[in-house]
Design a protein around this motif. Structure first.
Motif, mmCIF file in Angstrom:
data_model
loop_
_atom_site.group_PDB
_atom_site.id
_atom_site.type_symbol
_atom_site.label_atom_id
_atom_site.label_comp_id
_atom_site.label_asym_id
_atom_site.label_seq_id
_atom_site.Cartn_x
_atom_site.Cartn_y
_atom_site.Cartn_z
ATOM 1 N N SER A 125 0.832 -1.199 0.000
ATOM 2 C CA SER A 125 0.000 0.000 0.000
ATOM 3 C C SER A 125 0.868 1.251 0.000
ATOM 4 O O SER A 125 0.590 2.220 -0.716
ATOM 5 C CB SER A 125 -0.926 -0.012 1.214
ATOM 6 O OG SER A 125 -1.744 1.135 1.239
ATOM 7 N N GLU A 126 1.944 1.250 0.783
ATOM 8 C CA GLU A 126 2.854 2.401 0.811
ATOM 9 C C GLU A 126 3.508 2.628 -0.542
ATOM 10 O O GLU A 126 3.811 3.765 -0.917
ATOM 11 C CB GLU A 126 3.926 2.176 1.880
ATOM 12 C CG GLU A 126 3.389 2.278 3.300
ATOM 13 C CD GLU A 126 4.345 1.772 4.353
ATOM 14 O OE1 GLU A 126 4.057 1.945 5.555
ATOM 15 O OE2 GLU A 126 5.393 1.183 3.989
ATOM 16 N N GLY A 128 1.987 1.993 -3.331
ATOM 17 C CA GLY A 128 0.947 2.310 -4.302
ATOM 18 C C GLY A 128 0.322 1.111 -4.978
ATOM 19 O O GLY A 128 -0.523 1.268 -5.864
ATOM 20 N N ASP A 129 0.687 -0.109 -4.575
ATOM 21 C CA ASP A 129 0.105 -1.317 -5.160
ATOM 22 C C ASP A 129 -1.080 -1.739 -4.303
ATOM 23 O O ASP A 129 -1.002 -2.676 -3.497
ATOM 24 C CB ASP A 129 1.152 -2.431 -5.228
ATOM 25 C CG ASP A 129 0.620 -3.698 -5.886
ATOM 26 O OD1 ASP A 129 -0.556 -3.701 -6.315
ATOM 27 O OD2 ASP A 129 1.371 -4.691 -5.965
ATOM 28 N N ARG A 338 3.166 10.044 -1.991
ATOM 29 C CA ARG A 338 2.488 9.810 -3.270
ATOM 30 C C ARG A 338 0.985 10.020 -3.135
ATOM 31 O O ARG A 338 0.330 10.539 -4.041
ATOM 32 C CB ARG A 338 2.770 8.381 -3.746
ATOM 33 C CG ARG A 338 2.162 8.067 -5.102
ATOM 34 C CD ARG A 338 2.458 6.648 -5.542
ATOM 35 N NE ARG A 338 3.878 6.452 -5.766
ATOM 36 C CZ ARG A 338 4.394 5.331 -6.283
ATOM 37 N NH1 ARG A 338 3.599 4.319 -6.600
ATOM 38 N NH2 ARG A 338 5.689 5.213 -6.462
ATOM 39 N N TYR A 339 0.419 9.652 -1.992
ATOM 40 C CA TYR A 339 -1.024 9.760 -1.774
ATOM 41 C C TYR A 339 -1.281 10.550 -0.487
ATOM 42 O O TYR A 339 -1.364 9.966 0.598
ATOM 43 C CB TYR A 339 -1.662 8.370 -1.688
ATOM 44 C CG TYR A 339 -1.351 7.510 -2.890
ATOM 45 C CD1 TYR A 339 -2.011 7.713 -4.101
ATOM 46 C CD2 TYR A 339 -0.371 6.518 -2.830
ATOM 47 C CE1 TYR A 339 -1.711 6.950 -5.214
ATOM 48 C CE2 TYR A 339 -0.065 5.751 -3.945
ATOM 49 C CZ TYR A 339 -0.735 5.966 -5.139
ATOM 50 O OH TYR A 339 -0.437 5.222 -6.247
ATOM 51 N N ARG A 382 4.990 15.129 -7.930
ATOM 52 C CA ARG A 382 3.873 14.169 -8.032
ATOM 53 C C ARG A 382 3.998 13.351 -9.321
ATOM 54 O O ARG A 382 3.774 12.137 -9.330
ATOM 55 C CB ARG A 382 2.540 14.904 -8.016
ATOM 56 C CG ARG A 382 2.184 15.550 -6.692
ATOM 57 C CD ARG A 382 0.743 16.019 -6.700
ATOM 58 N NE ARG A 382 0.465 16.899 -5.589
ATOM 59 C CZ ARG A 382 0.440 18.224 -5.657
ATOM 60 N NH1 ARG A 382 0.664 18.829 -6.811
ATOM 61 N NH2 ARG A 382 0.177 18.958 -4.594
ATOM 62 N N GLN A 385 6.804 10.834 -8.941
ATOM 63 C CA GLN A 385 6.458 9.761 -8.020
ATOM 64 C C GLN A 385 5.476 8.773 -8.628
ATOM 65 O O GLN A 385 5.520 7.580 -8.317
ATOM 66 C CB GLN A 385 5.847 10.340 -6.736
ATOM 67 C CG GLN A 385 6.859 10.953 -5.786
ATOM 68 C CD GLN A 385 6.196 11.492 -4.529
ATOM 69 O OE1 GLN A 385 5.037 11.900 -4.548
ATOM 70 N NE2 GLN A 385 6.933 11.525 -3.439
ATOM 71 N N ASN A 386 4.606 9.251 -9.489
ATOM 72 C CA ASN A 386 3.541 8.409 -10.024
ATOM 73 C C ASN A 386 3.843 7.891 -11.424
ATOM 74 O O ASN A 386 2.949 7.397 -12.109
ATOM 75 C CB ASN A 386 2.216 9.176 -10.025
ATOM 76 C CG ASN A 386 1.687 9.394 -8.618
ATOM 77 O OD1 ASN A 386 1.234 8.468 -7.961
ATOM 78 N ND2 ASN A 386 1.779 10.622 -8.139
ATOM 79 N N SER A 412 10.018 6.964 -1.583
ATOM 80 C CA SER A 412 8.587 7.214 -1.783
ATOM 81 C C SER A 412 7.756 6.434 -0.775
ATOM 82 O O SER A 412 6.800 6.963 -0.188
ATOM 83 C CB SER A 412 8.194 6.835 -3.210
ATOM 84 O OG SER A 412 6.807 6.991 -3.410
ATOM 85 N N GLN A 416 5.399 7.916 2.330
ATOM 86 C CA GLN A 416 3.998 7.542 2.488
ATOM 87 C C GLN A 416 3.733 6.985 3.879
ATOM 88 O O GLN A 416 2.696 7.269 4.492
ATOM 89 C CB GLN A 416 3.614 6.501 1.436
ATOM 90 C CG GLN A 416 2.119 6.220 1.369
ATOM 91 C CD GLN A 416 1.329 7.445 0.944
ATOM 92 O OE1 GLN A 416 1.615 8.047 -0.091
ATOM 93 N NE2 GLN A 416 0.348 7.840 1.732
#
Length: 692
Positions: A125-126, A128-129, A338-339, A382, A385-386, A412, A416
């Motif tokens: 989750s940290e 981004g998956d 990232r989020y 951003r 990072q994405n 990253s 997060q």
């Protein structure tokens, strides 16, 4: 030594490859036994010496798995896995976890396996998956309540609303447990508001149920943290409906009272921030929580307090507001996850507009450039990072490329994690290790970027995120070029202009009122422009959105741009200035000031040529990354989709023009009918990208 079975040899080879240790061999003897090394590693871990502890675990495991796996190395490997995750070595932690999932079998008890999968979900989750994180939680054989609620939140995040609803519904029907019931109903409200067409009546009913249930939760005894958690979650759900803001605020204040009973400093300060931010917005709590978070190296939370202080109270002097806004935005930039969450993103957007308005009203116009440049840097961060695959070195330096990419990923993830501690209200015990690991990895990345600079100066310049000054930008411009950037402030909309010798605001800022939002207006303008036919553009210009931007942008520019022949529009999202009627000029799009400086430093003086690349105008970040890592190439934005055949013909025409040593802006200028060109029509839906 007895012969090993093929299956055992496979396990040992896999684990040795994971450790990358030459010591995975009987020829490498160690002075200490594995048992002693495990003991020393455990002692170091308790003392916070995580990296040395991991090294000792690796050495012990290399020796302890020579003849296969047994219970002891499996349990010690599980401890090592936890430490690898704690210091943000995500690849190692996930690799160790994968090995245990595949080979540990019954040697790893179900209770430890469940904890391992929960940590795996957190790491994914940290990074981004979220789908991978949900799959990890779903694999737990006997999940706890918190793990199921985390799974529901992940399902909701990836758009699996019905799956999330199934989990929440299960708990919403548990009147014997008021806390679980209230959490379930709060989750169902989140689901209702995520529907394509939200059922506001059903959502309102759920919100009223939450308010009614709160009395049962507040009347309970004991289990303070669990009750605090449900009050926070319920408040977050209620804040989705404007008419329930007061109930949301009430739940947070009651959660604060419970937090004070826990005597947990982190929970108390977090609830002080959240309860104050909901409605009251007094300066003193923001100041005090900001001081606390600053002392505890919780920079994301400190930034939230500073921005709340500056945007939420009318008691501060303008100079105090400016100082708080600048400090908060700088902290946010340095610790941008990232989020960041929708609430924090709204706070940052409000802060940026507030700062722009204050600087103009206080006649601190030169500081406005720095504020806008900082906003651009945030957008670029951003985008970086994405995105993935933009940084490439040649095969000879593939190892360096992997090291840089791995460090960026780890940094990253750690950013997060530090943000999630504040956003989720748990995991505070991980912050110290995360901060230490973050600083160490950032230092290592700086060292590696020094090596990258010798190989690819352009890529190193992008990754170092060096700020741009006004003087540097002006020196990068050519005679006849005028940089234009829209300024969306708290109470007005203006246009900043920059040339080699001039800098200021064009015309008079347009006051904003509640009847028009420039951000949503621009989204409509770009969307509606994309569906126009070639013959419809003139009629389209007379519609309300184009007319507003003509009045706010085009008219002020037409009044002062007579001495310029090339306008560079620095805006993200992109603004179709050429469609608004800006004289007979070359016009280029760019997302930031930094790209203009970067192109001047790294393009090698190229005017045009090479293969033409198209990017959708609504995905301007893709064009930004491409030009930053490929300076000097010919890039164009498409404001509407074209078929493959049309794009191929347009690409050929543009390559013919740029092949004559014409810049992208010059190519479009000629093809669009200006300066003697013959074709018009479709070229109004194409813009040059970059400063050439």
């Amino acid at each position: 030594m007895p012969r090993l079975r093929p299956a055992v040899l496979t396990i040992i080879f896999s684990f040795c490859s994971m450790l990358l240790l030459p010591g995975c061999s009987s020829q490498d003897e160690t002075d200490a036994s594995p048992k002693e090394l495990y003991r020393k590693a455990s002692t170091l871990a308790r003392q916070g010496e995580y990296e040395p502890a991991i090294a000792l675990y690796n050495k012990a495991l290399a020796a302890d798995t020579l003849t296969g796996l047994s219970e002891r190395p499996v349990l010690e490997m599980n401890r090592k896995r936890h430490l690898e995750g704690l210091v943000g070595d995500y690849s190692a932690a996930l690799h160790t976890t994968g090995f245990l999932e595949k080979h540990a079998g019954s040697l790893l008890p179900d209770s430890l396996r469940g904890g391992m999968l929960a940590e795996k979900a957190m790491w994914l989750s940290e990074l981004g998956d979220f789908r991978g994180a949900a799959a990890a939680l779903a694999a737990i054989s006997a999940p706890a309540e918190d793990q199921l609620f985390e799974l529901a939140a992940l399902e909701l995040r990836i758009g699996e609303v019905r799956k999330a609803e199934t989990i929440y519904s299960r708990y919403a029907r548990q009147p014997h447990d008021p806390v679980s019931e209230m959490r379930g109903v709060a989750g169902l409200l989140q689901c209702r508001m995520r529907d394509a067409v939200p059922d506001l009546k059903a959502a309102d009913d759920l919100a009223m149920n939450i308010a009614a249930m709160s009395g049962n939760v507040l009347s309970l005894d004991g289990d303070l943290k669990r009750r605090i958690q449900v009050l926070r979650e319920s408040s977050r759900s209620l804040q989705l409906l404007s008419k329930h803001q007061r109930n949301a605020s009430y739940l947070l204040f009651r959660a604060l009272i419970l937090a004070e009973e826990t005597r947990n400093p982190f929970l108390i300060q977090q609830l002080r921030y959240e309860s104050n931010a909901a409605i009251v917005r007094k300066p003193a709590p923001f100041r005090e929580t900001g001081d606390f978070f600053g002392m505890k190296d919780m920079q994301f939370a400190e930034a939230a307090s500073l921005l709340g202080l500056a945007t939420g109270s009318g008691e501060l002097k303008p100079s105090e507001q400016i100082d708080a806004l600048r400090s908060g935005l700088l902290l946010y930039q340095n610790y941008l996850p990232r989020y960041p969450g929708p609430g924090m993103q709204r706070l940052v957007d409000t802060a940026q507009r507030k700062l722009s308005g204050l600087l103009v009203r206080e006649s601190r116009i030169f500081e406005l450039f720095d504020a806008l440049q900082q906003s651009e840097m945030l957008d670029l961060q951003r985008t970086l990072q994405n995105s993935s695959g933009y940084f490439r070195l040649d095969k000879e330096h593939a190892a360096l490329e992997r090291q840089v990419t791995s460090l960026q990923r780890d940094i990253s993830g750690l950013l997060q994690r530090k943000a999630d501690i504040f956003l989720k209200g748990r995991g505070y015990e991980m912050n110290r290790a995360a901060e230490a690991a973050l600083q160490s990895k950032r230092g290592r990345l700086i060292e590696l970027l020094g090596e990258v600079k010798r190989i690819d100066p352009s890529a190193a310049s992008v990754l170092q995120m060096t700020p741009v000054t006004l003087q540097t930008l002006q020196r990068s411009l050519k005679r006849g070029q005028l940089v234009v950037q829209p300024v969306s402030a708290d109470s007005f909309y203006a246009v900043m202009t920059i040339s080699t010798r001039e800098f200021g605001i064009a015309g008079t800022p347009v006051p904003l009122d509640s009847l028009y939002d420039p951000a949503s207006g621009l989204r409509r303008l770009v969307r509606d422009f994309a569906v126009q036919g070639v013959s419809d553009v003139e009629t389209f210009r007379r519609q309300s959105d184009p007319q507003w931007f003509i009045r706010a942008v085009a008219e002020p520019l037409n009044a002062m741009s007579a001495g310029y022949d090339h306008i560079l529009v620095a805006a993200d999202p992109a603004l179709p200035l050429h469609m608004l009627g800006i004289g007979d000029k070359k016009i280029s799009m760019t997302a930031s000031f930094r790209e203009i400086v970067h192109a001047a430093a790294h393009s090698g003086g190229q005017a045009g040529g090479g293969t033409v690349r198209f990017f959708p105008a609504e995905r301007i970040g893709m064009a930004q990354l491409y030009t930053l890592f490929h300076p000097g190439e010919s890039v164009f934005l498409l404001w509407k989709p074209f078929g493959k055949e049309s794009e191929s013909l347009m690409q050929g025409a543009l390559e013919k023009e740029t092949g004559r040593n014409r810049s992208p802006a010059e190519a479009i200028f000629r093809l669009s009918g200006s300066s003697g060109g013959t074709e018009t029509g479709k070229w109004i839906f194409v813009s040059a990208y970059g400063s050439r």
